[in-house]
Design a protein around this motif. Structure first.
Motif, PDB file in Angstrom:
ATOM      1  N   ALA A 491       0.859  -1.190   0.000  1.00  0.00           N
ATOM      2  CA  ALA A 491       0.000   0.000   0.000  1.00  0.00           C
ATOM      3  C   ALA A 491       0.889   1.231   0.000  1.00  0.00           C
ATOM      4  CB  ALA A 491      -0.928   0.009   1.206  1.00  0.00           C
ATOM      5  N   ARG A 492       0.540   2.218  -0.810  1.00  0.00           N
ATOM      6  CA  ARG A 492       1.335   3.448  -0.933  1.00  0.00           C
ATOM      7  C   ARG A 492       0.719   4.577  -0.100  1.00  0.00           C
ATOM      8  NH1 ARG A 492       4.775   2.849  -5.479  1.00  0.00           N
ATOM      9  NH2 ARG A 492       4.073   1.223  -6.939  1.00  0.00           N
ATOM     10  N   ARG A 493       1.590   5.473   0.287  1.00  0.00           N
ATOM     11  CA  ARG A 493       1.187   6.740   0.909  1.00  0.00           C
ATOM     12  C   ARG A 493       0.226   6.559   2.080  1.00  0.00           C
ATOM     13  NH1 ARG A 493       3.261  10.877  -1.504  1.00  0.00           N
ATOM     14  NH2 ARG A 493       4.035  10.728  -3.641  1.00  0.00           N
ATOM     15  N   VAL A 494       0.639   5.767   3.042  1.00  0.00           N
ATOM     16  CA  VAL A 494      -0.105   5.683   4.295  1.00  0.00           C
ATOM     17  C   VAL A 494       0.611   6.543   5.326  1.00  0.00           C
ATOM     18  CG1 VAL A 494      -0.914   3.367   3.734  1.00  0.00           C
ATOM     19  CG2 VAL A 494       1.126   3.638   5.141  1.00  0.00           C
ATOM     20  N   ARG A 495      -0.106   6.917   6.381  1.00  0.00           N
ATOM     21  CA  ARG A 495       0.533   7.774   7.386  1.00  0.00           C
ATOM     22  C   ARG A 495      -0.061   7.511   8.763  1.00  0.00           C
ATOM     23  NH1 ARG A 495      -2.997  11.369   4.703  1.00  0.00           N
ATOM     24  NH2 ARG A 495      -4.300  12.634   6.081  1.00  0.00           N
ATOM     25  N   ASP A 496       0.592   8.042   9.741  1.00  0.00           N
ATOM     26  CA  ASP A 496       0.149   7.898  11.128  1.00  0.00           C
ATOM     27  C   ASP A 496      -1.214   8.564  11.316  1.00  0.00           C
ATOM     28  OD1 ASP A 496       0.045   7.690  13.929  1.00  0.00           O
ATOM     29  OD2 ASP A 496       1.065   9.622  14.152  1.00  0.00           O
ATOM     30  N   ALA A 497      -2.118   7.817  11.954  1.00  0.00           N
ATOM     31  CA  ALA A 497      -3.444   8.357  12.219  1.00  0.00           C
ATOM     32  C   ALA A 497      -3.589   8.814  13.669  1.00  0.00           C
ATOM     33  CB  ALA A 497      -4.509   7.321  11.895  1.00  0.00           C
ATOM     34  N   ARG A 498      -2.513   8.846  14.418  1.00  0.00           N
ATOM     35  CA  ARG A 498      -2.431   9.410  15.777  1.00  0.00           C
ATOM     36  C   ARG A 498      -1.579   8.590  16.728  1.00  0.00           C
ATOM     37  NH1 ARG A 498      -7.870  10.984  18.621  1.00  0.00           N
ATOM     38  NH2 ARG A 498      -8.641   9.205  17.433  1.00  0.00           N
ATOM     39  N   LEU A 510       7.453  -1.515  16.141  1.00  0.00           N
ATOM     40  CA  LEU A 510       6.602  -0.389  15.791  1.00  0.00           C
ATOM     41  C   LEU A 510       5.136  -0.776  15.888  1.00  0.00           C
ATOM     42  CD1 LEU A 510       6.828   2.555  14.697  1.00  0.00           C
ATOM     43  CD2 LEU A 510       6.574   1.587  12.398  1.00  0.00           C
ATOM     44  N   LYS A 511       4.406  -0.060  16.742  1.00  0.00           N
ATOM     45  CA  LYS A 511       2.945  -0.224  16.832  1.00  0.00           C
ATOM     46  C   LYS A 511       2.336   0.853  15.966  1.00  0.00           C
ATOM     47  CE  LYS A 511      -0.675  -2.236  18.808  1.00  0.00           C
ATOM     48  NZ  LYS A 511      -1.584  -1.969  17.665  1.00  0.00           N
ATOM     49  N   LEU A 512       1.577   0.426  14.967  1.00  0.00           N
ATOM     50  CA  LEU A 512       1.090   1.355  13.955  1.00  0.00           C
ATOM     51  C   LEU A 512      -0.407   1.622  14.085  1.00  0.00           C
ATOM     52  CD1 LEU A 512       3.088  -0.735  11.572  1.00  0.00           C
ATOM     53  CD2 LEU A 512       3.272   1.714  11.232  1.00  0.00           C
ATOM     54  N   HIS A 513      -0.788   2.851  13.772  1.00  0.00           N
ATOM     55  CA  HIS A 513      -2.192   3.238  13.647  1.00  0.00           C
ATOM     56  C   HIS A 513      -2.246   4.054  12.368  1.00  0.00           C
ATOM     57  CE1 HIS A 513      -6.240   3.839  15.000  1.00  0.00           C
ATOM     58  NE2 HIS A 513      -6.134   5.153  14.966  1.00  0.00           N
ATOM     59  N   LEU A 514      -2.814   3.472  11.292  1.00  0.00           N
ATOM     60  CA  LEU A 514      -2.611   4.010   9.950  1.00  0.00           C
ATOM     61  C   LEU A 514      -3.899   4.476   9.281  1.00  0.00           C
ATOM     62  CD1 LEU A 514      -0.203   1.233   8.597  1.00  0.00           C
ATOM     63  CD2 LEU A 514       0.439   3.518   9.402  1.00  0.00           C
ATOM     64  N   MET A 515      -3.709   5.432   8.402  1.00  0.00           N
ATOM     65  CA  MET A 515      -4.775   5.874   7.524  1.00  0.00           C
ATOM     66  C   MET A 515      -4.168   6.130   6.149  1.00  0.00           C
ATOM     67  SD  MET A 515      -5.332   9.800   8.846  1.00  0.00           S
ATOM     68  CE  MET A 515      -6.307  10.303   7.429  1.00  0.00           C
ATOM     69  N   LEU A 522     -11.392   5.811   8.693  1.00  0.00           N
ATOM     70  CA  LEU A 522     -10.994   4.475   8.249  1.00  0.00           C
ATOM     71  C   LEU A 522      -9.522   4.278   8.611  1.00  0.00           C
ATOM     72  CD1 LEU A 522     -11.803   1.891   6.707  1.00  0.00           C
ATOM     73  CD2 LEU A 522     -10.947   2.983   4.617  1.00  0.00           C
ATOM     74  N   THR A 523      -9.300   3.667   9.745  1.00  0.00           N
ATOM     75  CA  THR A 523      -7.925   3.466  10.227  1.00  0.00           C
ATOM     76  C   THR A 523      -7.678   1.985  10.505  1.00  0.00           C
ATOM     77  OG1 THR A 523      -8.553   3.798  12.541  1.00  0.00           O
ATOM     78  CG2 THR A 523      -7.864   5.756  11.281  1.00  0.00           C
TER      79      THR A 523
END
Length: 573
Positions: A491-498, A510-515, A522-523
């Motif tokens: 998946a391209r261009r995902v980022r931290d959602a908080r 790394l614990k991720l929370h992504l959008m 939608l995370t």
């Protein structure tokens, strides 16, 4: 090391579109199927609905008629049989399976597991002597024997017949009563991926057909076969997929085989279902540890335990040897890495061949795998006793270890194995010459280019495609394994959602929370082991690309979907 990301090639996109239409599924799902060789409605039906009726006729295997004829003769004459197997998971599960079934049929049986240190790998002279001492007139070798012609002749000289059940590469056909091995050049058996236990199972299946017995009686033991399939890293397609699918159901039943139930209890395993990954990471190390550290007979004894009370008394022994195995693995890996760092040969080599005195033979295969994780080169780890060296080899994608060792056979006393793993013995004074020649062979295969680790992914997707329906279908791709690995996505261009952050005692994970995009409703949660270094970059608001698979996280009795992130890179500007 930096991984190269490689998309698996889809040769004909029109086949994907047609399959998606025929099955009324998402094109991404259709692409995953095509990549696994599933291209038609009927093939998809067989893939999603494994059917024991689709198992191949065991008599298609070369020499099966002779093997069954000898077994029937053995039953009619009330002869004694020695069931002989290697000391690893495939060998010990094979012995347990064949010994149990033949005993249930009323055959007088004994079993034998060779000692890794005094007898080494394969069929042994000591095993033949033991068969003679107990009055056995037939030996069945499991997961070994196809390279042991001299020992089979030794048995014949003593009036003992041998049936070989093996799945290793065949060079010369040994002089046994029957040699069952799908890799024989003259064997037309349609599926070549069976484990050693699988070959033993096919022999029993043929025997049941001949005797007119109900197959259900035999199928009760598919749990053992499934453990061998998972542990021996054989393909999870075709016949193995069918066998493992039903074997996993047996492993998940509340009334499991007592020995397996005891191992899971000792490992604090609480999930209702078992996966092939659970077999590989929970059951296999404990069974393997017995043969690596003490004796494979420990594992067979546990697997044969008649009830849970007996099994719970035996399982602490395997827990203890597994703990010893972990400690030895850690210490020898550390010492081997130090030697590699200090020896200039490895700074420009295409392979790793390292030896040490006092190293434990039982863990060198594990250590070889650890070294590949660090250096990504085909690796051989040897134990030197001053006169000879014995060790294990592990390969990397695209290099056949068996063929590489064959090219160096003039410097070896003995070798055998598979494409990805092998065992070998050489004289200590040949070590440097062997290391040099092996490296030259690897260099030629790699066209003089150092290998670079890579991650293959099945499809590029958007996170919004990961719906409950999408994941339900992905789950039906299991059991996962070679030739049918858990699907990997990009998946391209995902980022931290908080809530993305580094976790673990040293912050290495790394614990991720992504959008993705602008929809912050939608995370997705995720975990990236060893990727903690990306936390600061991502929490600063930067976009990244990820490769990941989908799995379930079980915590405090709650199951949630999460992304298992394998690698991260900066998104292109």
């Amino acid at each position: 090391m930096t991984n190269i990301w490689v998309a698996k090639p889809v040769e004909n996109i029109s086949v994907v579109k047609e399959l998606a239409q025929v099955l009324s599924i998402d094109e991404t799902i259709a692409q995953l199927l095509v990549l696994r060789g599933v291209k038609t409605f009927n093939e998809a039906r067989d893939f999603f609905r494994p059917d024991l009726a689709k198992l191949h006729d065991p008599f298609l295997m070369k020499d099966m008629g002779q093997a069954v004829q000898r077994l029937v003769q053995c039953i009619e004459r009330n002869e004694k049989v020695l069931v002989y197997g290697d000391y690893d998971v495939d060998g010990t599960t094979s012995v347990t399976l064949v010994y149990t079934v033949l005993t249930e049929l009323g055959v007088t049986c004994d079993y034998y597991i060779p000692d890794r240190y005094t007898e080494g790998y394969g069929f042994s002279y000591a095993g033949v002597d033991y068969a003679e001492s107990i009055g056995a007139s037939l030996i069945i070798t499991l997961d070994c024997g196809v390279r042991d012609g001299l020992k089979i002749r030794y048995a014949a000289d003593k009036g003992i017949d041998v049936i070989v059940c093996d799945h290793h590469q065949v060079m010369d056909i040994p002089p046994a009563v029957a040699v069952l091995d799908p890799h024989r050049s003259d064997c037309n058996y349609p599926y070549k991926g069976l484990s050693g236990c699988g070959v033993g199972f096919k022999m029993l299946q043929a025997l049941f057909i001949t005797l007119g017995y109900d197959q259900e009686f035999l199928l009760r033991h598919l749990d053992l076969l499934t453990v061998s399939i998972g542990a021996d890293i054989v393909p999870l397609n075709g016949e193995n997929r069918i066998l493992a699918y039903y074997g996993l159901q047996l492993l998940a039943q509340s009334k499991k085989r007592p020995g397996i139930q005891a191992m899971l209890t000792s490992a604090n395993f609480t999930k209702q279902e078992l996966t092939i990954s659970d077999v590989v990471f929970i059951l296999a190390p404990r069974i393997n540890a017995a043969g690596r550290i003490y004796s494979g007979k420990q594992a067979v004894e546990l697997l044969l335990a008649p009830d849970l009370e007996r099994a719970m008394k035996l399982s602490p022994n395997l827990e203890e040897v597994n703990g010893t195995r972990k400690e030895l693995d850690k210490n020898i890996t550390s010492e081997a890495l130090q030697r590699i760092m200090e020896d200039e040969f490895y700074h420009s080599s295409f392979s790793t061949v390292v030896a040490g005195k006092g190293w434990h033979k039982g863990v060198v295969g594990i250590v070889a795998s650890r070294l590949i994780e660090s250096h990504y080169k085909p690796t051989i780890v040897l134990v030197d006793d001053g006169e000879k060296m014995v060790g294990s080899a592990r390969s990397i994608h695209g290099l056949d270890m068996f063929e590489l060792l064959e090219e160096c056979s003039d410097l070896l006393e003995q070798f055998g194995g598979h494409t990805m793993a092998a065992g070998l013995t050489l004289k200590s004074d040949k070590y440097l010459a062997f290391r040099e020649k092996f490296d030259q062979c690897v260099s030629q295969r790699l066209n003089n280019r150092l290998p670079q680790p890579f991650i293959e992914y099945d499809a590029e997707i958007k996170l919004e495609q990961i719906t409950p329906k999408f994941y339900r279908i992905i789950k039906q791709f299991s059991p996962y394994g070679p030739e049918n690995m858990r699907p990997v996505f990009m998946a391209r261009r995902v980022r931290d959602a908080r809530f993305t952050r580094a976790v673990g005692q040293d912050g290495s994970h790394l614990k991720l929370h992504l959008m993705q995009g602008n929809d912050d409703k939608l995370t997705f949660d995720g975990i990236g082991f060893g990727l903690g270094k990306w936390a600061q970059y991502m929490t600063a608001g930067n976009e990244v690309d990820i490769v990941f698979s989908l799995n379930e996280n079980h915590f405090n009795g709650v199951t949630t979907l999460q992304l298992s992130v394998k690698d991260i890179r900066k998104s292109e500007e």
